[in-house]
Design a protein around this motif. Sequence first.
Motif, PDB file in Angstrom:
ATOM      1  N   UNK A  57       0.828  -1.207   0.000  1.00  0.00           N
ATOM      2  CA  UNK A  57       0.000   0.000   0.000  1.00  0.00           C
ATOM      3  C   UNK A  57       0.867   1.264   0.000  1.00  0.00           C
ATOM      4  N   UNK A  58       1.886   1.265   0.858  1.00  0.00           N
ATOM      5  CA  UNK A  58       2.766   2.426   0.940  1.00  0.00           C
ATOM      6  C   UNK A  58       3.572   2.603  -0.343  1.00  0.00           C
ATOM      7  N   UNK A  59       3.998   1.486  -0.922  1.00  0.00           N
ATOM      8  CA  UNK A  59       4.780   1.554  -2.160  1.00  0.00           C
ATOM      9  C   UNK A  59       3.944   2.112  -3.304  1.00  0.00           C
ATOM     10  N   UNK A  60       2.694   1.657  -3.416  1.00  0.00           N
ATOM     11  CA  UNK A  60       1.830   2.153  -4.480  1.00  0.00           C
ATOM     12  C   UNK A  60       1.551   3.649  -4.305  1.00  0.00           C
ATOM     13  N   UNK A  61       1.232   4.056  -3.059  1.00  0.00           N
ATOM     14  CA  UNK A  61       0.969   5.472  -2.808  1.00  0.00           C
ATOM     15  C   UNK A  61       2.222   6.315  -3.052  1.00  0.00           C
ATOM     16  N   UNK A  92      11.744  10.832  -4.739  1.00  0.00           N
ATOM     17  CA  UNK A  92      11.984   9.466  -4.270  1.00  0.00           C
ATOM     18  C   UNK A  92      12.550   9.459  -2.859  1.00  0.00           C
ATOM     19  N   UNK A  93      13.474  10.386  -2.581  1.00  0.00           N
ATOM     20  CA  UNK A  93      14.036  10.464  -1.236  1.00  0.00           C
ATOM     21  C   UNK A  93      12.964  10.817  -0.206  1.00  0.00           C
ATOM     22  N   UNK A  94      12.104  11.776  -0.544  1.00  0.00           N
ATOM     23  CA  UNK A  94      11.052  12.164   0.389  1.00  0.00           C
ATOM     24  C   UNK A  94      10.058  11.044   0.641  1.00  0.00           C
ATOM     25  N   UNK A  95       9.604  10.387  -0.417  1.00  0.00           N
ATOM     26  CA  UNK A  95       8.654   9.282  -0.241  1.00  0.00           C
ATOM     27  C   UNK A  95       9.307   8.103   0.470  1.00  0.00           C
ATOM     28  N   UNK A  96      10.566   7.850   0.184  1.00  0.00           N
ATOM     29  CA  UNK A  96      11.266   6.765   0.873  1.00  0.00           C
ATOM     30  C   UNK A  96      11.354   7.035   2.367  1.00  0.00           C
ATOM     31  N   UNK A 260      12.500   4.363  -9.936  1.00  0.00           N
ATOM     32  CA  UNK A 260      12.002   4.824  -8.636  1.00  0.00           C
ATOM     33  C   UNK A 260      11.236   3.728  -7.908  1.00  0.00           C
ATOM     34  N   UNK A 261      10.495   2.905  -8.641  1.00  0.00           N
ATOM     35  CA  UNK A 261       9.788   1.786  -8.005  1.00  0.00           C
ATOM     36  C   UNK A 261      10.775   0.803  -7.394  1.00  0.00           C
ATOM     37  N   UNK A 262      11.848   0.526  -8.108  1.00  0.00           N
ATOM     38  CA  UNK A 262      12.873  -0.381  -7.575  1.00  0.00           C
ATOM     39  C   UNK A 262      13.506   0.186  -6.319  1.00  0.00           C
ATOM     40  N   UNK A 263      13.788   1.485  -6.322  1.00  0.00           N
ATOM     41  CA  UNK A 263      14.389   2.119  -5.152  1.00  0.00           C
ATOM     42  C   UNK A 263      13.463   2.046  -3.945  1.00  0.00           C
ATOM     43  N   UNK A 264      12.183   2.346  -4.143  1.00  0.00           N
ATOM     44  CA  UNK A 264      11.228   2.288  -3.035  1.00  0.00           C
ATOM     45  C   UNK A 264      11.026   0.856  -2.556  1.00  0.00           C
ATOM     46  N   UNK A 265      11.070  -0.104  -3.469  1.00  0.00           N
ATOM     47  CA  UNK A 265      10.942  -1.511  -3.079  1.00  0.00           C
ATOM     48  C   UNK A 265      12.105  -1.948  -2.205  1.00  0.00           C
ATOM     49  N   UNK A 266      13.318  -1.573  -2.589  1.00  0.00           N
ATOM     50  CA  UNK A 266      14.494  -1.926  -1.785  1.00  0.00           C
ATOM     51  C   UNK A 266      14.451  -1.254  -0.419  1.00  0.00           C
ATOM     52  N   UNK A 267      14.027   0.002  -0.384  1.00  0.00           N
ATOM     53  CA  UNK A 267      13.918   0.711   0.890  1.00  0.00           C
ATOM     54  C   UNK A 267      12.894   0.036   1.797  1.00  0.00           C
ATOM     55  N   UNK A 268      11.765  -0.376   1.242  1.00  0.00           N
ATOM     56  CA  UNK A 268      10.720  -1.020   2.033  1.00  0.00           C
ATOM     57  C   UNK A 268      11.205  -2.334   2.617  1.00  0.00           C
ATOM     58  N   UNK A 269      11.847  -3.149   1.798  1.00  0.00           N
ATOM     59  CA  UNK A 269      12.349  -4.432   2.287  1.00  0.00           C
ATOM     60  C   UNK A 269      13.395  -4.234   3.373  1.00  0.00           C
ATOM     61  N   UNK A 270      14.331  -3.315   3.146  1.00  0.00           N
ATOM     62  CA  UNK A 270      15.390  -3.080   4.124  1.00  0.00           C
ATOM     63  C   UNK A 270      14.816  -2.579   5.445  1.00  0.00           C
ATOM     64  N   UNK A 271      13.811  -1.713   5.385  1.00  0.00           N
ATOM     65  CA  UNK A 271      13.227  -1.181   6.613  1.00  0.00           C
ATOM     66  C   UNK A 271      12.488  -2.257   7.399  1.00  0.00           C
ATOM     67  N   UNK A 272      11.785  -3.144   6.727  1.00  0.00           N
ATOM     68  CA  UNK A 272      11.079  -4.222   7.424  1.00  0.00           C
ATOM     69  C   UNK A 272      12.070  -5.116   8.156  1.00  0.00           C
TER      70      UNK A 272
END
Length: 304
Positions: A57-61, A92-96, A260-272
């Motif tokens: 959800x966060x990645x899509x938004x 991308x930095x702000x959304x990440x 940008x989708x790849x960057x946000x995906x990597x950030x999401x996985x790393x944060x979890x």
Amino acid sequence: MQPAADPAGSVGAGVHPEDRAQLATVPIRPLSFRELVDAPFALLQPDIGILAGGAALLLAAGELVVAAVIGLISHLTGGSDEGTALGALFATLGCAWVIRLTLRGITVTTGLARAGRMPIALRESLRRTGSRWGPLLLSQLSFTAIGVAVLGLSGVFFWSSFVGGLIWFLLAYPCCLLWLAWLRARHLAAAPVLFAEGITARAALARSGSLVGNLRTQRAGLWICQRLLFALLAVPVLGLMLFLSDFSGTHRWAFLILLTTTALLLVSFAEIVESSARVVGYLDLRCRREGLDIRIPAPPGGGR
């Protein structure tokens, strides 16, 4: 001294030796360094659907916001490549940053509930995150300020280097990473403290520092190992991005969305994974410092 809690059946998913449902997925006891690296994956495994759903959800938004900002900047700059690239970078930095903040709350609340054998759903984790949004935001701003300060100082060293980038890469940059790991190690337990103990952001940072104490070098090493692990796991994701780019071609919009989708995906996985490691580290420190794993049997007659 009372005996430590029996760790049988407490690691991973499965059936308890006594054929009872076992909800805990990490042992509540002091952990070795190897267990501190492995246990976060065991902790998030039973709730992977909740965490993946929240991340999706966060990645899509976030990607919608990034695409909107890129389009706006491109329109305002007349399609300038430099303006579009800068817009994509900062968006991308702000959304990440926002995605990391929210996922940290979701993962920590879900992990603490799972470790306490009272698992919760995504809605409840969002509610608990929202109830502590202010302190969580302040603590995240503190983390960000430290990172920006260290990286900014390292950038000054890079540009002022007399010989060039090679000496910087071999000497200065690793030293700055070690320094950042040392600074990060003191406050790695701050987020779990916020939700588990319900104190302010400043008190949580101080509490995390007192829990870490003389284990700061170990926690810094753990932080570095996590970054190396994230780097290894990022390689196949980047490879997949390059594979998909063969179909999308070099069209600017398609490439920017994919990147940008790849960057946000990597950030999401790393944060979890990192937030799950924070929960495991917090439980480990509580066991070491305060005997969280010690069971005190109730006296006969039901007294206190």
